[in-house]
Design an enzyme around this catalytic site. Structure first.
Site, PDB file in Angstrom:
ATOM      1  N   ARG A  66       0.752  -1.154   0.102  1.00 11.29           N
ATOM      2  CA  ARG A  66       0.112   0.107  -0.021  1.00 11.29           C
ATOM      3  C   ARG A  66       0.847   1.348  -0.007  1.00 11.29           C
ATOM      4  O   ARG A  66       0.505   2.116  -0.821  1.00 11.29           O
ATOM      5  CB  ARG A  66      -1.096  -0.001   1.196  1.00 11.29           C
ATOM      6  CG  ARG A  66      -0.284  -0.058   2.507  1.00 11.29           C
ATOM      7  CD  ARG A  66      -1.496  -0.031   3.486  1.00 11.29           C
ATOM      8  NE  ARG A  66      -1.777  -1.460   3.591  1.00 11.29           N
ATOM      9  CZ  ARG A  66      -2.986  -2.165   3.833  1.00 11.29           C
ATOM     10  NH1 ARG A  66      -4.129  -1.349   4.327  1.00 11.29           N
ATOM     11  NH2 ARG A  66      -3.000  -3.387   3.905  1.00 11.29           N
ATOM     12  N   THR A  67       1.962   1.246   0.726  1.00 16.81           N
ATOM     13  CA  THR A  67       2.716   2.455   0.841  1.00 16.81           C
ATOM     14  C   THR A  67       3.293   2.701  -0.618  1.00 16.81           C
ATOM     15  O   THR A  67       3.315   3.966  -1.246  1.00 16.81           O
ATOM     16  CB  THR A  67       3.683   2.397   1.763  1.00 16.81           C
ATOM     17  OG1 THR A  67       3.230   2.086   3.240  1.00 16.81           O
ATOM     18  CG2 THR A  67       4.390   3.682   2.324  1.00 16.81           C
ATOM     19  N   LYS A  94      22.703  -7.354  -4.854  1.00 24.06           N
ATOM     20  CA  LYS A  94      24.118  -7.768  -5.199  1.00 24.06           C
ATOM     21  C   LYS A  94      24.983  -7.135  -4.467  1.00 24.06           C
ATOM     22  O   LYS A  94      26.387  -7.233  -4.768  1.00 24.06           O
ATOM     23  CB  LYS A  94      24.374  -7.587  -6.777  1.00 24.06           C
ATOM     24  CG  LYS A  94      23.270  -7.985  -7.670  1.00 24.06           C
ATOM     25  CD  LYS A  94      23.694  -7.373  -9.186  1.00 24.06           C
ATOM     26  CE  LYS A  94      22.596  -7.838 -10.006  1.00 24.06           C
ATOM     27  NZ  LYS A  94      22.506  -7.065 -11.370  1.00 24.06           N
ATOM     28  N   ARG A 116      12.060   3.466   1.767  1.00 27.99           N
ATOM     29  CA  ARG A 116      11.711   2.647   2.720  1.00 27.99           C
ATOM     30  C   ARG A 116      12.976   1.601   2.935  1.00 27.99           C
ATOM     31  O   ARG A 116      13.823   1.157   1.942  1.00 27.99           O
ATOM     32  CB  ARG A 116      10.276   1.819   2.557  1.00 27.99           C
ATOM     33  CG  ARG A 116      10.481   0.870   3.622  1.00 27.99           C
ATOM     34  CD  ARG A 116       9.163   0.037   3.637  1.00 27.99           C
ATOM     35  NE  ARG A 116       8.112   0.897   4.011  1.00 27.99           N
ATOM     36  CZ  ARG A 116       6.637   0.415   4.404  1.00 27.99           C
ATOM     37  NH1 ARG A 116       6.156  -0.763   4.246  1.00 27.99           N
ATOM     38  NH2 ARG A 116       6.059   1.359   4.717  1.00 27.99           N
ATOM     39  N   HIS A 144       7.615   6.399  10.380  1.00 30.26           N
ATOM     40  CA  HIS A 144       6.944   6.382   9.232  1.00 30.26           C
ATOM     41  C   HIS A 144       6.016   7.602   9.116  1.00 30.26           C
ATOM     42  O   HIS A 144       4.657   7.517   9.495  1.00 30.26           O
ATOM     43  CB  HIS A 144       6.023   5.148   9.338  1.00 30.26           C
ATOM     44  CG  HIS A 144       5.600   4.631   8.226  1.00 30.26           C
ATOM     45  ND1 HIS A 144       5.565   5.241   6.844  1.00 30.26           N
ATOM     46  CD2 HIS A 144       4.603   3.482   7.744  1.00 30.26           C
ATOM     47  CE1 HIS A 144       4.967   4.816   5.945  1.00 30.26           C
ATOM     48  NE2 HIS A 144       4.426   3.410   6.478  1.00 30.26           N
TER      49      HIS A 144
END
Lengths: 317, 435
Positions: A66-67, A94, A116, A144
């Site tokens: 959702r974010t 990597k 995020r 957040h």
């Protein structure tokens, strides 16, 4: 194309890394601006041009539905070119260091980077190495901010304001960035905050955050206007922080019986994704007192407001 | 509970009444009716009792609260050949124990609410004294994940322990203490570091060296106890050291209590009445965990009881078959039975002048009842009629063949004793009478 927003609010900073440090005026300004986008998002024509020509990169080191979707939609509706990068499909997998990733991205001249990361403080580290605006879309157990803003907006629209409300935040406070951002936002806006959790899920020192602390739901929900439930991660359910799902639900899961301890018109929130039957019962999650779906709607509007308010501060704006 | 006698009122007349819950010791009568103590005072007499009251002359005898034994291993579920609730409760009644706290290191372990329920029902149907279980602190006694402390307590578990196992992971212990605190649940911990025990089988020192046996240092106990005290300070839980054995542990305990921490401790009847020299020629019935220590340690434990520093004396009742005991010392299982002998063994300390009677009885009844939140341990009006009549001066020799426990591994076999329980009353009914 629609008209420009009526609010001329400018977030006078380059990044939005957290709620910490935002003033009451900053938060009100963002929420007012978001209100306008709520209306816009309900129209057929949802496009704006305020971010036209701008490049927004969504950099997600941790999976999110959702974010990430709402940031993408928010950017596109404001006219930005939006690119999504996630950890699973990039060189981060990597073994590239966070700083090298920052340097690489910087060379592409993005205007806004939405990040995020699973580690607290990682977004701030990236921001210090980049020339563009950085928005924290969740860093570890730290902050957040857009979730707290969308929660604030949802509450304000349903209760007419935040001042003087009693908000009970329940569940895994220890690991929750949503709890930390919300505590700061709600305190700044004059709400009373109470955290409710077993002691194993409360960070030591939490009482110094300006919150009341309760260990059981009856005491914790008494008189609450808003009951905000938090997700309990699966790996924390079986014996490490709490003994089992059944015990956790029995004592701390929100069902109709426990919701009755709160005010009769109390409203229920959850940042998602929900564990039905762990921290919240379906009857409550889908019930008349639930704001959970509205929270998702507010998410897009709030992220548009944050993008808009930050972009007004970008060079050549 | 089995009906051994009619529940008609009982008057215990002309007794010396000793009530450690109120520090009272006086000559008088005690009237029991409807399963509760009606009153205890001087001169109730046969005139002042309801019709049909059974009057028992207790001249020369003591009346005291029934003992609450905080640590007894019973074999149900899973080891009924060693002990059942029925046999354990017969032994308990004969020893003056009216409440047994059974341990969760059974098979399966008592680590879920259904097993607690099984234990309570089974005991209700087969035992003649009260039985309450402690539940496991960690699932399967594995020391890794905490059990459902809230639901287990609601089901009837009176405390949480991994029995004879120590929880070596400090993080697990910290979280369990923290979580248990929310439910005001008591954590009871066996404090012996298994790595420091190593292959040791008795107290480390000269005597072990002479016997050619590997020793267990006192530090195995104090290191773990010290760690636990730090964790209690961090988490604020209620903590009880299950079985302390040495002077150094008492120092740790004293510091914790001075700091105001919710810390208490037990010692077993074996550790306050015996020492390592009693092992003599490799007597395996004296192999216990923690091991019997030196005479200095035993004396300090008794002093600590007198000072009130040490809270509880428990039996550490642990029935072992001949197959697990009739072995070379190092290979024998640890454990001794004790339900039937804890009081009479404790009276040795009273007769020798080391400990007064009131303090002995408090540590065996009032204190454990308080810590576990159980009725009992008091002779107040209205208290549950769980009590015992003791003939304090009766001389006798302990004959293992007469013991009611299924196993006979008593360290006191053939020992001369002074003082014995002559009647045990549970919930107003006589469940044992010495004939």
């Amino acid at each position: 194309m629609n008209m420009a927003p009526k609010s001329s609010f400018v977030l006078s900073r380059r990044h939005l890394l957290g709620i910490e440090g935002l003033s009451r005026a900053d938060i009100s300004g963002l929420l007012d601006l978001a209100e306008e986008f709520v209306e816009l998002n309900r129209q057929v024509e949802k496009k704006r041009a305020s971010l036209r020509g701008r490049t927004q990169i969504n950099l997600f080191f941790e999976v999110s539905t959702r974010t990430q979707a709402s940031f993408e939609l928010a950017g596109k509706r404001l006219g930005a070119d939006v690119m999504n990068m996630s950890a699973s499909s990039s060189s981060m997998r990597k073994g590239e260091t966070l700083i090298d990733t920052a340097i690489t991205l910087n060379a592409m001249h993005p205007d806004i980077l939405v990040v995020r990361h699973h580690a607290s403080g990682a977004v701030e580290l990236l921001a210090s190495k980049l020339d563009c605006s950085v928005i924290n879309a969740g860093d570890g157990s730290h902050e957040h901010p857009t979730q707290a803003l969308l929660d604030g907006l949802t509450i304000r629209r349903n209760k007419g304001g935040l001042d003087g409300l009693l908000v009970a935040i329940c569940g895994d406070i220890l690991h929750s960035r949503v709890a930390r951002s919300n505590i700061m936002l709600l305190n700044t806006m004059g709400a009373r905050v109470r955290v409710v959790a077993p002691s194993t899920l409360l960070p030591p020192g939490i009482e110094r955050f300006g919150v009341e602390v309760a260990r059981d739901m009856r005491e914790g929900l008494a008189g609450a206007d808003i009951v905000m439930m938090l997700r309990l991660q699966r790996e924390r359910m079986n014996g490490s922080y709490v003994p089992s799902v059944s015990e956790y639900f029995h004592y701390w899961g929100l069902d109709e019986k426990k919701l009755a301890y709160a005010k009769p018109n109390a409203l229920v929130m959850h940042p998602g994704p929900m564990n039905r039957g762990v921290e919240i019962d379906s009857i409550v999650a889908d019930g008349a007192q639930s704001l959970i779906r509205e929270q998702v709607e507010m998410g897009v509007a709030v992220r548009m407001a944050v993008l808009e308010a930050l972009s007004r501060n970008l060079p050549n704006a | 509970m089995m009906m051994l006698s009619e529940r008609r009122p009982i008057l215990l007349a002309n007794a010396r009444i000793v009530d450690p819950s109120r520090d009272l010791d006086f000559p008088g009568d005690l009237l029991i009716a409807d399963g509760a103590i009606r009153e205890a005072k001087k001169g109730i007499g046969a005139a002042g009792v309801p019709e049909g009251t059974e009057v028992i002359d207790c001249r020369g005898k003591l009346v005291a609260p029934g003992l609450v034994d905080m640590r007894a291993f019973i074999g149900e579920p899973g080891a009924a050949s060693r002990e059942t609730f029925a046999s354990a409760s017969q032994a308990a009644a004969a020893g003056g124990v009216t409440t047994i706290i059974c341990q969760p290191d059974t098979s399966p372990a008592i680590d879920d609410p259904a097993t607690v329920d099984f234990v309570l029902r089974r005991a209700r149907d087969t035992a003649i004294v009260h039985v309450h279980p402690m539940a496991a602190l960690t699932k399967g006694l594995q020391g890794a994940e905490m059990t459902e402390i809230g639901l287990l307590k609601a089901a009837g578990a009176v405390a949480f322990t991994d029995g004879e196992k120590s929880v070596t992971n400090a993080q697990v212990m910290r979280r369990a203490l923290t979580y248990a605190g929310d439910f005001d649940a008591l954590i009871v911990h066996h404090t012996e570091d298994p790595d420091l025990i190593g292959d040791g089988v008795m107290n480390e020192g000269e005597f072990a060296a002479r016997l050619g046996l590997l020793g267990i240092p006192k530090a195995a106990e104090t290191v773990m106890l010290e760690r636990d005290i730090r964790l209690v300070a961090l988490s604020g839980g209620r903590y009880h050291a299950a079985s302390v054995s040495c002077a150094e542990s008492l120092e740790v305990l004293a510091r914790a209590k001075q700091a105001g921490l919710k810390v208490t401790a037990s010692a077993s009847i074996n550790h306050i009445t015996l020492n390592e020299n009693d092992i003599g020629p490799y007597r395996t019935f004296l192999k216990v965990a923690p091991p019997l220590r030196a005479e200095d340690d035993r004396q300090r434990l008794v002093e600590a009881l007198a000072e009130g520093l040490l809270d509880v004396i428990m039996s550490d009742h642990n029935p072992q078959d001949v197959e697990t005991k009739r072995l070379p010392f190092a290979e024998a299982a640890p454990g001794a039975i004790g339900l039937e002998t804890m009081l009479t063994a404790g009276l040795r300390l009273v007769h020798s002048g080391e400990l007064d009677l009131m303090k002995l009885l408090r540590a065996m009844s009032t204190r454990p009842a308080e810590l576990l939140g159980l009725p009992g341990g008091s002779l107040r009006s209205g208290a549950a009629a769980d009590l015992i009549v003791i003939d304090p001066d009766l001389p006798w020799v302990l004959d293992p063949a007469e013991l009611k426990s299924k196993c006979k591994n008593t360290p006191f076999d053939e020992a001369r004793m002074t003082g014995r329980v002559v009647r045990t009353i549970v919930a107003g009914r006589t469940v044992y009478e010495l004939v």
